[in-house]
Motif scaffolding. Sequence first.
Motif, short mmCIF file in Angstrom:
data_model
loop_
_atom_site.label_atom_id
_atom_site.label_comp_id
_atom_site.label_asym_id
_atom_site.label_seq_id
_atom_site.Cartn_x
_atom_site.Cartn_y
_atom_site.Cartn_z
N ILE A 95 5.11 6.51 32.48
CA ILE A 95 4.09 5.96 31.57
C ILE A 95 4.54 4.61 31.03
N LYS A 96 3.62 3.67 31.02
CA LYS A 96 3.83 2.38 30.35
C LYS A 96 2.72 2.22 29.31
N ILE A 97 3.14 2.04 28.06
CA ILE A 97 2.18 1.90 26.95
C ILE A 97 2.24 0.46 26.45
N SER A 98 1.12 -0.21 26.44
CA SER A 98 1.05 -1.59 25.96
C SER A 98 0.06 -1.69 24.81
N GLY A 99 0.28 -2.69 23.95
CA GLY A 99 -0.60 -2.92 22.82
C GLY A 99 0.09 -2.91 21.48
N PHE A 100 1.35 -2.44 21.42
CA PHE A 100 2.06 -2.35 20.14
C PHE A 100 2.38 -3.72 19.56
N SER A 101 2.52 -4.74 20.41
CA SER A 101 2.84 -6.07 19.89
C SER A 101 1.68 -6.68 19.12
N LYS A 102 0.49 -6.11 19.25
CA LYS A 102 -0.69 -6.61 18.56
C LYS A 102 -1.01 -5.82 17.29
N VAL A 103 -0.16 -4.86 16.95
CA VAL A 103 -0.39 -4.05 15.75
C VAL A 103 -0.31 -4.92 14.50
N LYS A 104 -1.27 -4.74 13.59
CA LYS A 104 -1.27 -5.39 12.29
C LYS A 104 -1.43 -4.31 11.23
N CYS A 105 -0.59 -4.37 10.21
CA CYS A 105 -0.64 -3.37 9.15
C CYS A 105 -1.34 -3.93 7.92
N SER A 106 -2.24 -3.16 7.34
CA SER A 106 -2.91 -3.55 6.10
C SER A 106 -2.18 -2.97 4.89
N LYS A 107 -1.30 -1.99 5.13
CA LYS A 107 -0.57 -1.35 4.03
C LYS A 107 0.79 -0.90 4.52
N ALA A 108 1.79 -1.12 3.69
CA ALA A 108 3.13 -0.59 3.93
C ALA A 108 3.73 -0.24 2.58
N ASP A 109 4.07 1.02 2.39
CA ASP A 109 4.60 1.47 1.10
C ASP A 109 5.86 2.28 1.34
N MET A 110 6.95 1.85 0.70
CA MET A 110 8.19 2.60 0.75
C MET A 110 8.47 3.18 -0.61
N ASN A 111 8.36 4.50 -0.72
CA ASN A 111 8.63 5.19 -1.99
C ASN A 111 10.10 5.62 -1.97
N PHE A 112 10.92 4.93 -2.76
CA PHE A 112 12.36 5.21 -2.74
C PHE A 112 12.71 6.50 -3.47
N ASP A 113 11.81 6.99 -4.32
CA ASP A 113 12.06 8.26 -5.00
C ASP A 113 11.86 9.45 -4.05
N THR A 114 10.74 9.44 -3.34
CA THR A 114 10.44 10.53 -2.42
C THR A 114 10.99 10.27 -1.02
N LYS A 115 11.41 9.03 -0.77
CA LYS A 115 11.93 8.61 0.54
C LYS A 115 10.88 8.80 1.64
N VAL A 116 9.68 8.30 1.35
CA VAL A 116 8.58 8.35 2.32
C VAL A 116 8.08 6.94 2.58
N LEU A 117 8.04 6.55 3.84
CA LEU A 117 7.49 5.27 4.26
C LEU A 117 6.10 5.52 4.83
N THR A 118 5.08 4.85 4.27
CA THR A 118 3.70 5.04 4.69
C THR A 118 3.13 3.73 5.22
#
Length: 254
Positions: A95-118
């Motif tokens: 399998i070859k998967i293409s398209g990840f280089s075009k990913v754009k994120c509208s939200k990135a949240d790192m909660n250091f208390d719960t240690k969850v990256l969203t």
Amino acid sequence: MEQTVETMTYATVLYALCLATTCYSAEIPSSLQKCNRKDGNFDKCLVSAIDDALSKSANPVKEIGLGTLEPLDVPSLVIGEGSGAVAFQQNYRDIKISGFSKVKCSKADMNFDTKVLTLDCETPLVRMDFHYEINGKLLVLPIKGDGPGFIEMDKLRLEISFALEEHDKKGKKHYKVASTKLVLTPQLMRFHLENLFDGDKALGDNINQVLNENWSEVFSDVKTSYEEAFGQIFGSILDNVLKKVSTRELFGDA
């Protein structure tokens, strides 16, 4: 039947992603953006840093354990049959998967208390090229084949959360991925399977048409399996980086 991801094992994914890497504590190279948790614009910086790293993913960053993601090579993947439209197991290899280089994120949240990256991201197109083997029923129609093919997902939204755990490694704190939760929402899917029914063009064209006209029902029936498979891929990519880069190097001092 219960949907399963059978051969997309953690070890298989890691083999594909980490073939040429070694284990050591590394620094993020100057070519990639860094963010400090103490900065007031940390979340915006994190979005920018992730987008920047993904845009450069055609080239590996071996010093931090990040392999080539464009395309991403995955040795094998099995998507188990669903409980409705998809009464067949999907066996994929090479399998070859293409398209990840075009990913754009509208939200990135790192909660250091719960240690969850969203993350909440989108990419215009993800394409999977592969060799497939299937045998079963699609809706009420028989489907059987063995050959090359591809699946495309248009305007794919990826809502992903990584639950992390902290541990010490050679006197430095590192995170590792404990679990991954992923929701995939494509706006459109296209299927193309060659050599269906031993190369019978009429039957093959008909099945491909049925797949494409009923893509939403087909995807919904095995959605969980696709999310588990892609979740393992993303979790393995991140985990390999976390093995190399300390929490202080990633996010600065607490």
